[in-house]
Design an enzyme around this catalytic site. Structure first.
Site, PDB file in Angstrom:
ATOM      1  N   ARG A   1     -20.222  61.622  32.659  1.00 60.88           N
ATOM      2  CA  ARG A   1     -20.895  60.743  33.618  1.00 60.88           C
ATOM      3  C   ARG A   1     -22.000  61.533  34.323  1.00 60.88           C
ATOM      4  O   ARG A   1     -21.857  62.737  34.561  1.00 60.88           O
ATOM      5  CB  ARG A   1     -19.910  60.207  34.666  1.00 60.88           C
ATOM      6  CG  ARG A   1     -18.961  59.155  34.147  1.00 60.88           C
ATOM      7  CD  ARG A   1     -19.666  57.840  33.790  1.00 60.88           C
ATOM      8  NE  ARG A   1     -18.763  56.823  33.255  1.00 60.88           N
ATOM      9  CZ  ARG A   1     -18.549  56.582  31.959  1.00 60.88           C
ATOM     10  NH1 ARG A   1     -19.171  57.282  31.023  1.00 60.88           N
ATOM     11  NH2 ARG A   1     -17.736  55.616  31.585  1.00 60.88           N
TER      12      ARG A   1
ATOM     13  N   HIS B   1     -27.252  56.923  27.091  1.00 61.21           N
ATOM     14  CA  HIS B   1     -25.827  56.576  27.179  1.00 61.21           C
ATOM     15  C   HIS B   1     -25.349  55.875  25.893  1.00 61.21           C
ATOM     16  O   HIS B   1     -24.905  54.723  25.935  1.00 61.21           O
ATOM     17  CB  HIS B   1     -25.555  55.701  28.415  1.00 61.21           C
ATOM     18  CG  HIS B   1     -24.117  55.746  28.846  1.00 61.21           C
ATOM     19  ND1 HIS B   1     -23.707  55.661  30.147  1.00 61.21           N
ATOM     20  CD2 HIS B   1     -22.969  55.854  28.120  1.00 61.21           C
ATOM     21  CE1 HIS B   1     -22.391  55.721  30.213  1.00 61.21           C
ATOM     22  NE2 HIS B   1     -21.913  55.835  28.990  1.00 61.21           N
TER      23      HIS B   1
HETATM   24  P1  NAP Z   1      -8.981  61.174  29.112  1.00 64.67           P
HETATM   25  O1  NAP Z   1      -8.283  60.911  27.824  1.00 64.67           O
HETATM   26  O2  NAP Z   1      -8.489  60.530  30.344  1.00 64.67           O
HETATM   27  O3  NAP Z   1      -8.957  62.769  29.324  1.00 64.67           O
HETATM   28  C1  NAP Z   1      -9.468  63.382  30.458  1.00 64.67           C
HETATM   29  C2  NAP Z   1      -9.296  64.903  30.331  1.00 64.67           C
HETATM   30  O4  NAP Z   1      -9.914  65.518  31.473  1.00 64.67           O
HETATM   31  C3  NAP Z   1      -7.831  65.343  30.325  1.00 64.67           C
HETATM   32  O5  NAP Z   1      -7.661  66.410  29.441  1.00 64.67           O
HETATM   33  C4  NAP Z   1      -7.596  65.794  31.764  1.00 64.67           C
HETATM   34  O6  NAP Z   1      -6.603  66.785  31.917  1.00 64.67           O
HETATM   35  C5  NAP Z   1      -8.957  66.392  32.085  1.00 64.67           C
HETATM   36  N1  NAP Z   1      -9.179  66.466  33.527  1.00 64.67           N
HETATM   37  C6  NAP Z   1      -9.242  65.429  34.412  1.00 64.67           C
HETATM   38  N2  NAP Z   1      -9.459  65.894  35.657  1.00 64.67           N
HETATM   39  C7  NAP Z   1      -9.527  67.245  35.554  1.00 64.67           C
HETATM   40  C8  NAP Z   1      -9.730  68.297  36.478  1.00 64.67           C
HETATM   41  N3  NAP Z   1      -9.907  68.051  37.798  1.00 64.67           N
HETATM   42  N4  NAP Z   1      -9.740  69.551  36.030  1.00 64.67           N
HETATM   43  C9  NAP Z   1      -9.545  69.811  34.724  1.00 64.67           C
HETATM   44  N5  NAP Z   1      -9.355  68.876  33.779  1.00 64.67           N
HETATM   45  C10 NAP Z   1      -9.350  67.602  34.193  1.00 64.67           C
HETATM   46  O7  NAP Z   1     -10.525  60.825  28.999  1.00 64.67           O
HETATM   47  P2  NAP Z   1     -11.365  60.612  27.649  1.00 64.67           P
HETATM   48  O8  NAP Z   1     -10.992  59.350  26.984  1.00 64.67           O
HETATM   49  O9  NAP Z   1     -11.297  61.870  26.868  1.00 64.67           O
HETATM   50  O10 NAP Z   1     -12.846  60.382  28.238  1.00 64.67           O
HETATM   51  C11 NAP Z   1     -13.469  61.315  29.081  1.00 64.67           C
HETATM   52  C12 NAP Z   1     -14.709  60.693  29.694  1.00 64.67           C
HETATM   53  O11 NAP Z   1     -15.733  60.576  28.719  1.00 64.67           O
HETATM   54  C13 NAP Z   1     -14.549  59.263  30.189  1.00 64.67           C
HETATM   55  O12 NAP Z   1     -13.946  59.223  31.464  1.00 64.67           O
HETATM   56  C14 NAP Z   1     -15.975  58.765  30.224  1.00 64.67           C
HETATM   57  O13 NAP Z   1     -16.536  59.014  31.491  1.00 64.67           O
HETATM   58  C15 NAP Z   1     -16.673  59.620  29.181  1.00 64.67           C
HETATM   59  N6  NAP Z   1     -17.165  58.816  28.044  1.00 64.67           N
HETATM   60  C16 NAP Z   1     -18.501  58.778  27.820  1.00 64.67           C
HETATM   61  C17 NAP Z   1     -18.996  58.062  26.750  1.00 64.67           C
HETATM   62  C18 NAP Z   1     -20.474  58.029  26.430  1.00 64.67           C
HETATM   63  O14 NAP Z   1     -20.895  57.208  25.638  1.00 64.67           O
HETATM   64  N7  NAP Z   1     -21.265  58.914  26.992  1.00 64.67           N
HETATM   65  C19 NAP Z   1     -18.110  57.353  25.921  1.00 64.67           C
HETATM   66  C20 NAP Z   1     -16.756  57.412  26.182  1.00 64.67           C
HETATM   67  C21 NAP Z   1     -16.285  58.164  27.255  1.00 64.67           C
HETATM   68  P3  NAP Z   1      -5.055  66.455  31.624  1.00 64.67           P
HETATM   69  O15 NAP Z   1      -4.988  66.230  30.139  1.00 64.67           O
HETATM   70  O16 NAP Z   1      -4.324  67.684  32.028  1.00 64.67           O
HETATM   71  O17 NAP Z   1      -4.735  65.231  32.411  1.00 64.67           O
HETATM   72  C1  GLV Z   2     -18.716  54.953  27.871  1.00 65.39           C
HETATM   73  O1  GLV Z   2     -19.382  55.591  28.631  1.00 65.39           O
HETATM   74  C2  GLV Z   2     -17.303  54.800  27.995  1.00 65.39           C
HETATM   75  O2  GLV Z   2     -16.750  55.210  29.029  1.00 65.39           O
HETATM   76  O3  GLV Z   2     -16.682  54.228  27.084  1.00 65.39           O
END
Ligand code: NAP
Ligand code: GLV
Length: 308
Positions: free
Chosen positions: A223, A271
């Site tokens: 983000r 994005h």
């Molecule tokens: P997720 O499955 O919820 O995983 C989040 C990870 O971040 C987990 O490993 C968590 O640790 C870690 N984390 C959270 N807070 C932390 C902290 N304070 N310190 C250290 N580690 C921390 O999320 P995801 O599905 O992988 O997605 C991540 C993000 O990608 C989304 O929230 C979104 O903003 C972004 N995204 C962007 C796009 C795009 O098109 N640009 C698309 C999809 C997603 P734990 O495992 O220990 O809980």
């Molecule tokens: C895109 O940014 C998503 O969170 O899926």
């Protein structure tokens, strides 16, 4: 009972079609022309205008149309009793893994310099950055981070990962919160894949950049608010960082007069790192809708306290 599709500046009709393909009996409304607000129990949202969901007295669940849920959690008008879920499907992970690999390869092989040189009809060669000098540090080892780690390993990169709780991923050196400085000091390319929370907002700042192996490259696909924009400019100007690839921004669309547009060492995409495919997501959304109607446990539920 009905299901509401709500998003700003997005045609939700393809979503309606995809959901009806899964179950033609669904009663679906598309915001803003909602006929019977009191019938809506389940909403699927992407960046809905804040407070709009206040007017739905029987809302039980809101599903993010994508992986991120920060847009839901920031809306104080969604009552605490409303459950939040998100979509998590294989193509979200594979697109992200491809995007990050591509960003790294573009950096290594100077793609944007060659695009600029073509414009000038200018022939000049640049040595690729060796793979051995590209240890990748992944901030966040959730659904996205793990998929990216695995894909980078297949492609021969050294991968480090950092997350709140310590992970075990074969071939990846994993760190938890207490190992943050060691993780940074070993990273040459830093990729942000964290959810946006109070703890992670503004995490990409100058002091962090200085802890990386210099000069480093950063990729932000999480983000825009993770990044302190002026610190990035300063770090690039002072040689702390060599470059950046950004897919997300504090303000989207990125304003046309923003400083980032004129920086040759900042790659910008609008994005698009990973986009939810309605046809692939529909089955999971319908499953969650039906589970909510029968009071069953939901898929991919968000923990409101931790913020993701
Ligand atoms: P997720 O499955 O919820 O995983 C989040 C990870 O971040 C987990 O490993 C968590 O640790 C870690 N984390 C959270 N807070 C932390 C902290 N304070 N310190 C250290 N580690 C921390 O999320 P995801 O599905 O992988 O997605 C991540 C993000 O990608 C989304 O929230 C979104 O903003 C972004 N995204 C962007 C796009 C795009 O098109 N640009 C698309 C999809 C997603 P734990 O495992 O220990 O809980
Ligand atoms: C895109 O940014 C998503 O969170 O899926």
């Amino acid at each position: 009972m009905s299901l509401l599709l709500i998003a700003k500046n997005r045609d939700m009709n393809p979503w309606k079609d995809a959901l009806l393909e899964v179950d033609s009996n669904l009663d679906i409304e598309i915001w803003p022309r909602v006929e019977k607000k009191e019938r809506v129990t389940f909403a699927v949202s992407w960046n809905h205008p804040e407070k709009v969901l206040d007017g739905y007295p029987n809302l039980k669940v809101v599903s993010s149309l994508g992986a991120g849920v920060d847009h839901l959690l920031k809306d104080e008008a969604i009552s605490e009793s409303v459950k939040l879920v998100r979509v998590m499907i294989p193509s979200l992970k594979s697109q992200m893994a491809d995007y990050v690999l591509n960003a790294i390869q573009n950096y290594r092989f100077h793609t944007s310099r060659y695009v600029d040189q073509k414009r000038e009809a200018y022939w000049s060669k640049h040595d690729p950055v060796p793979k051995e000098d590209c240890t990748v540090g992944l901030m966040g080892l959730g659904e996205m981070g793990t998929a990216v780690a695995e894909w980078l390993l297949v492609n021969g990169y050294s991968v480090l990962g950092w997350s709140k709780s310590k992970k075990e991923i074969k071939g990846v050196e994993c760190f938890n919160e207490s190992g943050f400085d060691e993780f940074l000091s070993k990273s040459k390319i830093l990729v942000c894949l964290l959810p946006l929370t109070k703890e992670t907002s503004g995490i990409l700042e100058l002091y962090l950049f200085k802890k990386l192996q210099s000069p480093a490259f950063i990729i932000n696909v999480a983000r825009g608010a993770h990044l302190i924009e002026e610190d990035l400019i300063y770090a690039l100007d002072t040689g702390v960082l060599k470059g950046a690839c950004l897919d997300v921004f504090e303000e989207e669309p990125l304003p046309s007069n923003h400083l980032f547009w004129n920086r040759p060492n900042i790659m910008i995409t609008p994005h698009v790192a990973s986009i939810t495919d309605p046809n692939e997501a529909a089955e999971q959304i319908v499953e969650n809708y039906k589970r909510s109607l029968s009071g069953m446990e939901l898929l991919n539920e968000v923990d409101r306290v931790r913020g993701y």
